[in-house]
Design a protein around this motif. Structure first.
Motif, PDB file in Angstrom:
ATOM      1  N   HIS A  56       0.855  -1.189   0.000  1.00 40.84           N
ATOM      2  CA  HIS A  56       0.000   0.000   0.000  1.00 40.84           C
ATOM      3  C   HIS A  56       0.885   1.230   0.000  1.00 40.84           C
ATOM      4  CE1 HIS A  56       0.814  -0.697   4.243  1.00 40.84           C
ATOM      5  NE2 HIS A  56       0.290   0.464   4.592  1.00 40.84           N
ATOM      6  N   ASP A  58       5.543   4.818   5.315  1.00 42.17           N
ATOM      7  CA  ASP A  58       6.448   3.876   6.002  1.00 42.17           C
ATOM      8  C   ASP A  58       6.675   2.596   5.188  1.00 42.17           C
ATOM      9  OD1 ASP A  58       3.697   3.332   6.712  1.00 42.17           O
ATOM     10  OD2 ASP A  58       4.409   1.969   8.274  1.00 42.17           O
ATOM     11  N   HIS A  59       5.979   2.482   4.035  1.00 43.92           N
ATOM     12  CA  HIS A  59       6.182   1.320   3.152  1.00 43.92           C
ATOM     13  C   HIS A  59       6.774   1.684   1.795  1.00 43.92           C
ATOM     14  CE1 HIS A  59       3.976  -1.498   5.842  1.00 43.92           C
ATOM     15  NE2 HIS A  59       3.569  -0.324   6.299  1.00 43.92           N
ATOM     16  N   ASP A 119      -0.172  -4.124   5.886  1.00 40.91           N
ATOM     17  CA  ASP A 119      -0.737  -3.704   7.171  1.00 40.91           C
ATOM     18  C   ASP A 119      -2.164  -4.205   7.364  1.00 40.91           C
ATOM     19  OD1 ASP A 119       1.627  -2.487   7.740  1.00 40.91           O
ATOM     20  OD2 ASP A 119       0.868  -0.429   7.700  1.00 40.91           O
ATOM     21  N   HIS A 130       4.434  -5.143   9.800  1.00 44.83           N
ATOM     22  CA  HIS A 130       5.142  -4.786  11.037  1.00 44.83           C
ATOM     23  C   HIS A 130       5.122  -6.022  11.943  1.00 44.83           C
ATOM     24  CE1 HIS A 130       4.921  -0.371  10.243  1.00 44.83           C
ATOM     25  NE2 HIS A 130       3.797  -0.713   9.623  1.00 44.83           N
TER      26      HIS A 130
END
Ligand SMILES: [Zn+2]
Ligand SMILES: [Zn+2]
Length: 213
Positions: A56, A60-61, A155, A196
């Protein structure tokens, strides 16, 4: 199948370097940060990276995607069509909110449910898992090594938890429905590699995840 996990960036996102042992073709799933470390891992594994795959478009990705695209010009970027807006927009990818606005180059290929990404002799099946974001994807490989499958879940699904649904594009009913119908339906022994935290299995989450039982 080669699977290397790198925890990157301040939110400790999992970046996965995945490769075919026979052909040494590879992909990078969720290049969230720390491009230098990711490149060192690619080199150590001797992989030729063909794709940068985004589960996505949250910062943070995708934070290291621009640097990796520059360092690996042969590698193409792929994500769900809906997420391509987040790649190009620091408000939508939430990086502006954290005071470090960033964007990523546009995708070369937009992915849909049931597409297949070839990685040498391996095939990654694209599973659309909306709910954390509208265009959230998981990538499933039937042969993840040791005779078990592997799914890179972004996520959507974590060990003992699930993703947030309260960010833009999120919807809890969609997330729960997609996890139940499209992830928990995978073979129980499938290894889950989340966006995560620690890896888990489909069976373990189906039995013990408090959000799903
Ligand atoms: Zn996210
Ligand atoms: Zn994340």
């Amino acid at each position: 199948m080669i699977i290397k996990t790198l925890e990157v960036g301040p939110l400790q996102s999992n970046c996965y370097v995945v490769g075919c042992e026979a052909t040494h073709k590879g992909v990078i799933i969720d290049p969230g940060a720390e491009a230098e470390r990711i490149l060192a891992c690619v080199k150590e594994c001797g992989l030729e990276i063909e794709w940068l795959l985004d589960t996505h478009g949250h910062a943070d990705h995708i934070g290291a995607q621009a640097d990796l695209k520059e360092a690996l010009p042969e590698a193409r970027i792929a994500c769900h069509e809906t997420e391509s807006e987040s790649l190009a927009d620091s408000n939508k990818n939430l990086s502006a909110m954290f005071g470090l606005p960033m964007t990523s180059p546009s995708p070369d290929w937009t992915l849909s449910h049931d597409d297949e990404v070839p990685v040498g002799d391996l095939r990654l099946q694209v599973i659309h898992v909306p709910g954390h974001t509208a265009g959230g994807l998981a990538f499933y490989c039937e042969d993840g090594g040791d005779g078990f499958g592997a799914v890179f879940a972004g996520d959507a699904l974590f060990a003992g938890s699930i993703g947030r649904a309260d960010l833009p594009g999120g919807a809890m009913d969609e997330l729960l429905n997609a996890i139940r119908t499209r992830l928990l339906s995978l073979p129980p022994e499938t290894r889950v590699y989340p966006g995560h935290g620690e890896p888990t299995t489909i069976e373990h989450e189906a039995r013990f995840n408090p959000f799903l039982i």
